[in-house]
Design a protein around this motif. Structure first.
Motif, short mmCIF file in Angstrom:
data_model
loop_
_atom_site.label_atom_id
_atom_site.label_comp_id
_atom_site.label_asym_id
_atom_site.label_seq_id
_atom_site.Cartn_x
_atom_site.Cartn_y
_atom_site.Cartn_z
N GLN A 110 0.74 -1.29 0.04
CA GLN A 110 0.19 -0.14 -0.02
C GLN A 110 0.92 1.28 0.12
N GLU A 111 2.27 1.10 0.40
CA GLU A 111 2.97 2.42 0.83
C GLU A 111 3.88 2.40 -0.40
N MET A 112 3.73 1.39 -1.32
CA MET A 112 4.69 1.50 -2.47
C MET A 112 4.70 2.80 -3.54
N PRO A 113 3.54 3.30 -3.84
CA PRO A 113 3.28 4.52 -4.60
C PRO A 113 4.15 5.71 -3.83
N VAL A 114 3.88 5.83 -2.54
CA VAL A 114 4.77 6.90 -1.99
C VAL A 114 6.16 6.57 -1.85
N ILE A 115 6.52 5.33 -1.80
CA ILE A 115 7.95 5.06 -1.77
C ILE A 115 8.68 5.53 -3.13
N ALA B 103 7.42 7.67 -5.54
CA ALA B 103 7.43 8.83 -5.69
C ALA B 103 8.65 9.58 -4.68
N ASP B 104 8.99 9.23 -3.38
CA ASP B 104 9.97 9.88 -3.04
C ASP B 104 11.57 9.15 -3.35
N VAL B 105 11.52 8.20 -4.07
CA VAL B 105 12.75 7.67 -4.87
C VAL B 105 12.70 8.48 -6.08
N ASP B 106 11.77 8.74 -6.64
CA ASP B 106 11.76 9.81 -7.98
C ASP B 106 12.34 11.10 -7.63
N LEU B 107 11.77 11.51 -6.33
CA LEU B 107 12.15 12.77 -6.00
C LEU B 107 13.57 13.00 -5.65
N LEU B 108 14.19 11.98 -5.01
CA LEU B 108 15.65 11.94 -4.44
C LEU B 108 16.43 11.73 -5.87
N ASP B 109 16.05 10.98 -6.62
CA ASP B 109 16.78 10.90 -8.05
C ASP B 109 16.90 12.28 -8.71
N ALA B 110 15.84 13.02 -8.87
CA ALA B 110 15.78 14.52 -9.12
C ALA B 110 16.63 15.35 -8.58
N GLN B 111 16.60 15.03 -7.31
CA GLN B 111 17.47 16.17 -6.34
C GLN B 111 19.05 15.62 -6.60
N ILE B 112 19.33 14.35 -6.61
CA ILE B 112 20.64 13.88 -6.70
C ILE B 112 21.41 14.38 -8.11
N ARG C 195 11.66 19.27 -13.38
CA ARG C 195 12.00 17.78 -13.00
C ARG C 195 11.68 17.95 -11.34
N LEU C 196 12.22 18.93 -10.63
CA LEU C 196 12.08 18.57 -9.28
C LEU C 196 10.67 19.00 -8.90
N ARG C 197 10.14 20.01 -9.49
CA ARG C 197 8.66 20.30 -9.04
C ARG C 197 7.94 19.38 -9.29
N ARG C 198 7.95 18.61 -10.25
CA ARG C 198 7.05 17.46 -10.82
C ARG C 198 7.05 16.38 -9.83
N ALA C 199 8.45 16.17 -9.39
CA ALA C 199 8.66 14.91 -8.36
C ALA C 199 8.02 15.64 -6.98
N ARG D 196 5.41 17.47 -6.53
CA ARG D 196 4.16 17.32 -6.58
C ARG D 196 3.61 15.75 -6.75
N ARG D 197 4.30 14.94 -7.27
CA ARG D 197 3.98 13.63 -7.39
C ARG D 197 4.30 13.03 -6.05
N ALA D 198 5.01 13.39 -5.16
CA ALA D 198 5.50 12.78 -3.82
C ALA D 198 4.23 13.36 -3.01
N LEU D 199 4.00 14.56 -3.04
CA LEU D 199 2.77 14.98 -2.21
C LEU D 199 1.57 14.40 -2.44
N ALA D 200 1.17 14.04 -3.63
CA ALA D 200 -0.07 13.57 -4.23
C ALA D 200 -0.02 12.14 -3.77
N ALA D 201 1.16 11.47 -3.84
CA ALA D 201 1.24 10.32 -3.30
C ALA D 201 0.91 10.01 -1.88
N ARG D 202 1.38 11.07 -1.15
CA ARG D 202 1.17 10.87 0.30
C ARG D 202 -0.32 11.31 0.73
#
Length: 89
Positions: free
Chosen positions: A30-35, A37-46, A60-64, A66-72
């Motif tokens: 159930q938490e996998m979409p959040v996980i 999305a967080d991985v995508d955000l970390l990739d964009a930050q890295i 890319r950072l803004r989209r990541a 938004r996706r992380a917040l939407a998943a949460r």
């Protein structure tokens, strides 16, 4: 001279609790979409760590984010709906 041996196999050989339960696996699923999305955000930050972010990097950072917040938010809504008795919002 005394031989040095590990006793980890003897201690953990019979440990049934080492495997996750079905409930824990369901919670992870159930938490996998959040996980993810967080991985995508970390990739964009890295990507932007060793250089000045370009406009594409900023998007890319803004989209990541938004996706992380939407998943949460979606995960919180599912959790809230499951915990409210009688299905009331």
């Amino acid at each position: 001279m005394y031989p040095i041996v590990t006793v980890q196999d003897a201690v953990t050989a019979f440990a049934d609790f080492m495997e996750p339960t079905d409930a824990e696996l369901d919670a992870i699923e159930q938490e996998m979409p959040v996980i993810m999305a967080d991985v995508d955000l970390l990739d964009a930050q890295i990507i932007t760590l060793d250089r000045v972010p370009t406009e594409l990097d900023n998007r890319r950072l803004r989209r990541a984010r938004r996706r992380a917040l939407a998943a949460r938010l979606a995960a919180a809504k599912v959790t809230a709906a499951a915990t409210v008795p009688g299905g009331a919002a």
